[in-house]
Design an enzyme around this catalytic site. Structure first.
Site, PDB file in Angstrom:
ATOM      1  N   TYR A 142       0.862  -1.189   0.000  1.00  0.00           N
ATOM      2  CA  TYR A 142       0.000   0.000   0.000  1.00  0.00           C
ATOM      3  C   TYR A 142       0.888   1.225   0.000  1.00  0.00           C
ATOM      4  O   TYR A 142       1.838   1.319   0.784  1.00  0.00           O
ATOM      5  CB  TYR A 142      -0.883  -0.003   1.250  1.00  0.00           C
ATOM      6  CG  TYR A 142      -1.774   1.219   1.385  1.00  0.00           C
ATOM      7  CD1 TYR A 142      -2.818   1.450   0.483  1.00  0.00           C
ATOM      8  CD2 TYR A 142      -1.573   2.142   2.419  1.00  0.00           C
ATOM      9  CE1 TYR A 142      -3.638   2.559   0.620  1.00  0.00           C
ATOM     10  CE2 TYR A 142      -2.401   3.253   2.555  1.00  0.00           C
ATOM     11  CZ  TYR A 142      -3.430   3.459   1.652  1.00  0.00           C
ATOM     12  OH  TYR A 142      -4.241   4.555   1.790  1.00  0.00           O
ATOM     13  N   ASP A 237       9.330   3.233  -0.338  1.00  0.00           N
ATOM     14  CA  ASP A 237       8.242   3.847   0.429  1.00  0.00           C
ATOM     15  C   ASP A 237       8.432   3.440   1.885  1.00  0.00           C
ATOM     16  O   ASP A 237       8.029   2.358   2.308  1.00  0.00           O
ATOM     17  CB  ASP A 237       6.883   3.389  -0.109  1.00  0.00           C
ATOM     18  CG  ASP A 237       5.734   3.976   0.717  1.00  0.00           C
ATOM     19  OD1 ASP A 237       6.007   4.689   1.700  1.00  0.00           O
ATOM     20  OD2 ASP A 237       4.570   3.700   0.367  1.00  0.00           O
ATOM     21  N   LYS A 265       4.327   9.064   8.897  1.00  0.00           N
ATOM     22  CA  LYS A 265       4.105   8.453  10.215  1.00  0.00           C
ATOM     23  C   LYS A 265       5.105   8.963  11.274  1.00  0.00           C
ATOM     24  O   LYS A 265       4.924  10.062  11.774  1.00  0.00           O
ATOM     25  CB  LYS A 265       4.057   6.933  10.059  1.00  0.00           C
ATOM     26  CG  LYS A 265       2.879   6.570   9.127  1.00  0.00           C
ATOM     27  CD  LYS A 265       2.471   5.125   9.065  1.00  0.00           C
ATOM     28  CE  LYS A 265       1.135   5.035   8.339  1.00  0.00           C
ATOM     29  NZ  LYS A 265       1.111   4.266   7.124  1.00  0.00           N
TER      30      LYS A 265
HETATM   31  C1  LIG Z   1       0.466   4.748   5.772  1.00  0.00           C
HETATM   32  C2  LIG Z   1       1.188   4.516   4.500  1.00  0.00           C
HETATM   33  C3  LIG Z   1       1.045   5.367   3.389  1.00  0.00           C
HETATM   34  C4  LIG Z   1       0.023   6.460   3.347  1.00  0.00           C
HETATM   35  O1  LIG Z   1       0.247   7.449   4.281  1.00  0.00           O
HETATM   36  P1  LIG Z   1      -0.987   8.418   4.683  1.00  0.00           P
HETATM   37  O2  LIG Z   1      -0.352   9.398   5.602  1.00  0.00           O
HETATM   38  O3  LIG Z   1      -2.010   7.538   5.308  1.00  0.00           O
HETATM   39  O4  LIG Z   1      -1.473   9.042   3.428  1.00  0.00           O
HETATM   40  C5  LIG Z   1       1.854   5.148   2.291  1.00  0.00           C
HETATM   41  N1  LIG Z   1       2.746   4.161   2.266  1.00  0.00           N
HETATM   42  C6  LIG Z   1       2.915   3.307   3.307  1.00  0.00           C
HETATM   43  C7  LIG Z   1       3.939   2.230   3.222  1.00  0.00           C
HETATM   44  C8  LIG Z   1       2.116   3.451   4.448  1.00  0.00           C
HETATM   45  O5  LIG Z   1       2.257   2.577   5.447  1.00  0.00           O
END
Ligand SMILES: *Cc1c(COP(=O)(O)O)cnc(C)c1O
Length: 430
Positions: A142, A237, A265
């Site tokens: 994701y 990511d 995060k």
């Molecule tokens: C949480 C997450 C996202 C998205 O971040 P948001 O702040 O919710 O838009 C993208 N990539 C990874 C790997 C994530 O865990």
């Protein structure tokens, strides 16, 4: 009716599904989501005053636990000076310096407000830099909810059984190539067939959105080698893994220098802040220097930056990650022991302050393995733990998180609860 249930009923009048992000609705585990009133350290309290040990930590940001005094102090100090200017501030320069110092592959960085913005912008930049359109991603990973990334994405989409979202134009999805995680042969085949059309490969270097899946060393090496050989941009990511699995993120553990990295995060310490950055020659293609447009009214917001800086300073203490990793390992070992005592098919693993628990005999290696684990047992476990005051992510497809505030006492309470929960699973009518 409890205050909590009344609130959920009311929420559904004016908020679709009663929630502002889908997994919060408890759709996959059933039951009523908890509305939280307060958090402190390793604990959260719901609106009916019940206390829980929190293993979600706002889905990853709260590595220092809830309401950490140093973070709160920094936020309040920044807020008193004004909430937003839409103009440069000194603190965002401090944060950029700190990120580029901590993450060796990052020569330049831009701040944004969510992980979705970071990945979306990184991909646009990679396309602008290479002049190519195709994007490679992996099944179950994701990367936020931008159109081109909502193809076979994990997490919330898995929870609700949509491999992809409605509303994504076929033409957009057509440029996204989806491959199985950890499949080196599939990766080699795609690069040998269409390598000169691939702008970027985006990956969760340790996947945390299809539960927790570790990459094989061969997969890690192949991603770097193939993107380099074919002139494609390698995007790590690390929105979830950044400063969660170690002081230099997953790339530090892997010994890899990606071309671009997305952070979120933990870097925002619980405030809306994320970032993308990497090679200076690529970042130079961004506006105002280059032709790739990207902007944000609240980008580099001073209150969010203050929370991020305070968090990164706290986790820089010597031994921070050793202690966090050790605690998280103790957690998964304790859970595995309780499950084994009851003869259940269960496995678990930890990386830094992140963990995965699986109702399967062995640790999954990819998406198909995760899908094959026992979801009914997970759902029983989730509710039995919740009843006993342990808050886990309400889905079998999410990683869990431990904070610096989770101590021996919280772990012991978790094991006592787990013993009862596993016992309930063992006794359930087959
Ligand atoms: C949480 C997450 C996202 C998205 O971040 P948001 O702040 O919710 O838009 C993208 N990539 C990874 C790997 C994530 O865990």
């Amino acid at each position: 009716m409890s205050h909590n249930n009344a609130l959920f009923a009311r929420a559904r009048h004016h908020i679709p599904g009663g929630v502002n992000s889908p997994v919060r609705a408890f759709g996959s585990v059933g039951g009523t989501p908890r509305f939280f009133a307060r958090g402190e350290g390793a604990h959260v309290w719901d609106v009916d005053g019940r206390r829980y040990i929190d293993y979600v930590g706002s889905w990853g940001p709260l590595i220092l636990g809830h309401a950490h005094p140093a973070v709160l102090e920094a936020v309040m100090r920044a807020a008193r000076d004004g909430l937003s200017f839409g103009a440069p501030t000194a603190a965002e320069v401090d944060l950029a310096d700190l990120l580029c110092e901590r993450v060796p592959s990052m020569q330049q960085v831009r701040l944004v407000s969510s992980g979705t913005e970071a990945t979306m912008s990184a991909i646009r930049l990679a396309r602008g830099f290479t002049g190519r359109d195709k994007l490679v991603k992996f099944e179950g990973c994701y990367h936020g909810h931008a159109d081109s990334l909502l193809v076979k994405a994990g997490s919330g989409l898995l929870t609700f059984g949509n491999p992809s979202s409605a509303g994504v134009p076929a033409a957009v999805a057509a440029d996204t190539i989806v491959l199985p995680y950890n499949d080196v042969a599939a990766l080699e085949a795609v690069f040998s067939e269409q390598g000169d059309r691939i702008a970027a490969l985006i990956v969760e270097p340790i996947a945390g959105n299809m539960n927790l899946i570790q990459p094989s060393p061969a997969f890690v090496t192949a991603m770097r080698a193939l993107t380099e050989a074919h002139g494609a941009v390698l995007i790590y990511d690390e929105v979830m893994t950044g400063f969660r699995v170690g002081p230099q993120c997953a790339q530090g553990l892997h010994g890899i220098k990606p071309d671009l990295t997305c952070l979120g995060k933990v870097v925002g310490g619980g405030m809306p802040l994320a970032a993308f950055g990497g090679r200076a020659d690529i970042m130079a293609r961004l506006a105002p220097l280059g032709p790739v447009y990207q902007a944000g009214t609240l980008s580099g917001n001073p209150v969010a930056v203050a929370a991020g800086l305070a968090t990164l300073q706290e986790i820089d203490r010597p031994g921070f990650f050793e202690a966090l990793g050790q605690r998280t390992t103790e957690l998964v070992e304790g859970l595995s022991k309780e499950a084994a005592n009851q003869g259940l098919a269960f496995s678990a693993q930890a990386v830094g302050g992140m963990f995965g628990i699986y109702f399967s005999a062995t640790v999954p290696q990819g998406f198909a393995d995760v899908m094959a684990s026992d979801r009914d047992n997970f759902n029983l476990f989730f509710h039995a733990m919740l009843e006993q005051g342990v808050y886990l992510a309400p889905s079998a497809f999410e990683a869990g998180f431990v904070s610096a505030c989770h101590g021996t006492e919280e772990l012991e309470m978790t094991f006592v609860a787990a013993k009862r929960a596993f016992d309930q699973i063992r006794r359930k009518p087959q």
